[in-house]
Design an enzyme around this catalytic site. Structure first.
Site, PDB file in Angstrom:
ATOM      1  N   LYS A  12       0.892  -1.136   0.032  1.00 44.48           N
ATOM      2  CA  LYS A  12      -0.109  -0.074  -0.035  1.00 44.48           C
ATOM      3  C   LYS A  12       0.960   1.180   0.031  1.00 44.48           C
ATOM      4  O   LYS A  12       1.808   1.493   0.961  1.00 44.48           O
ATOM      5  CB  LYS A  12      -0.869  -0.013   1.394  1.00 44.48           C
ATOM      6  N   THR A  57      -3.711  -5.317   0.477  1.00 42.09           N
ATOM      7  CA  THR A  57      -3.068  -3.948   0.845  1.00 42.09           C
ATOM      8  C   THR A  57      -3.734  -2.925   1.685  1.00 42.09           C
ATOM      9  O   THR A  57      -3.394  -2.142   2.530  1.00 42.09           O
ATOM     10  CB  THR A  57      -2.565  -2.990  -0.302  1.00 42.09           C
ATOM     11  N   ARG A 170      30.129  32.719  -8.358  1.00 36.20           N
ATOM     12  CA  ARG A 170      28.559  32.401  -9.018  1.00 36.20           C
ATOM     13  C   ARG A 170      27.771  31.872  -7.841  1.00 36.20           C
ATOM     14  O   ARG A 170      28.366  31.858  -6.695  1.00 36.20           O
ATOM     15  CB  ARG A 170      28.684  31.268  -9.995  1.00 36.20           C
ATOM     16  N   GLN A 213      30.112  18.607  -7.624  1.00 38.42           N
ATOM     17  CA  GLN A 213      30.797  17.569  -7.384  1.00 38.42           C
ATOM     18  C   GLN A 213      31.666  17.544  -5.894  1.00 38.42           C
ATOM     19  O   GLN A 213      31.508  16.626  -4.968  1.00 38.42           O
ATOM     20  CB  GLN A 213      31.627  16.747  -8.383  1.00 38.42           C
ATOM     21  N   HIS A 241      20.349  26.661 -11.256  1.00 42.60           N
ATOM     22  CA  HIS A 241      21.006  27.630 -11.998  1.00 42.60           C
ATOM     23  C   HIS A 241      20.478  29.210 -11.713  1.00 42.60           C
ATOM     24  O   HIS A 241      19.228  29.265 -11.838  1.00 42.60           O
ATOM     25  CB  HIS A 241      21.055  27.450 -13.480  1.00 42.60           C
TER      26      HIS A 241
END
Length: 286
Positions: A12, A57, A170, A213, A241
């Protein structure tokens, strides 16, 4: 041609459950979304439609509500373990249970008044099998974070289709999805969650990032360093971004002050960081 039944499970999905603990005049609220999945002796139901080994379920849904009344809903990892162990130990045809829970936070506004927390969603996935083995993966999703500086991106591959200019300053923003695997049962899942969450935030804020990363690895490494009870962290970091708007047509400069926040497409950085001596994950990530 011959065919056979492959791996399967049933359950479920997304049972919405709100539990109010009425402890005198001051109440506590737990707002969760519970999904259960069971596997075991299911060949007959698939091949012939024989439901004798199937736990409906709807029963799985009812069990979540009944357990909330009988046991309350404390830490979601503990509630998930209760459910998973119940399904496996109560029904011989069930060999493995998976329970996933999402928790939505509410901030107190009075003894019995609350305001929905607009922040991240706390998560867990628990497995338990008939050999008595359990795994616990805690986590969070939609933890939105942003650094206004301290992020660069340059020195990447440039080919005939590359238009992205390099930058040494940035905005770095992401919506963190993090999962961390516990080595065994943890004494306090509440404290472990808070420590791990804070470690992720500290690493995001404290890392001068030359790539998302690099930030991902720093976040995983910090969590493993601070929290000895966990052995592996998996992260998904969409790069939200923020593009500098060209204001020169209006006779204005723009020294990284005005941005367009683009929602798509976006870069998606995913990875795992784990201890070298981490035990085998078995079914923890399934």
């Amino acid at each position: 041609m011959s065919v056979k039944l492959g791996p399967n499970r049933y359950g479920k999905a997304e049972t919405r459950l709100v539990h109010v603990a009425r402890e005198g005049p001051v109440h506590r609220v737990k707002d969760v979304n519970v999904s259960t999945s069971l596997s075991g002796d299911t060949e007959a139901v698939h091949l012939t439609g024989d439901n004798a080994a199937v736990l409906p379920t709807d029963t799985q849904k009812n069990t979540a509500y009944a357990f909330a009344r009988k046991h309350g809903v404390g830490q979601i990892e503990e509630f998930a373990l209760l459910l998973a162990r119940h399904f496996v130990t109560s029904h011989p045809s069930i060999h493995h249970a998976r329970v996933e829970i999402e928790e939505y936070g509410w901030n107190r506004a009075g003894p019995h008044s609350f305001v929905r927390d607009g922040g991240e969603v706390r998560t867990c996935v628990v497995h338990h099998d008939r050999q008595g083995d359990s795994t616990v993966v805690s986590g969070l999703q939609d933890l939105v974070v942003l650094n206004t500086t301290g992020s660069e991106f340059h020195g990447y591959i440039v080919d005939e289709y590359t238009t992205l200019p390099p930058t040494r300053d940035r905005v770095l923003a992401t919506a963190v999805t993090a999962r961390w695997r516990h080595t065994g049962e943890t004494a306090s899942y509440a404290q472990s969650y808070e420590r791990t969450r804070q470690a992720l935030l500290d690493a995001f804020a404290g890392t001068h990032s030359r790539s998302l990363q690099q930030t991902l690895y720093a976040m995983g490494e910090r969590a493993l360093t601070v929290c000895p009870e966990i052995c592996e962290v998996r992260l998904a970091l969409p790069n939200k971004h923020h593009l500098v708007v060209d204001l020169s047509p209006f006779g204005l400069d723009n020294d990284n002050e005005v941005f367009h926040a683009a929602d798509r497409p976006y870069g998606l950085i995913e990875g795992s960081v784990l201890r070298e001596d981490a035990p085998d994950a078995r079914f923890a990530w399934e």
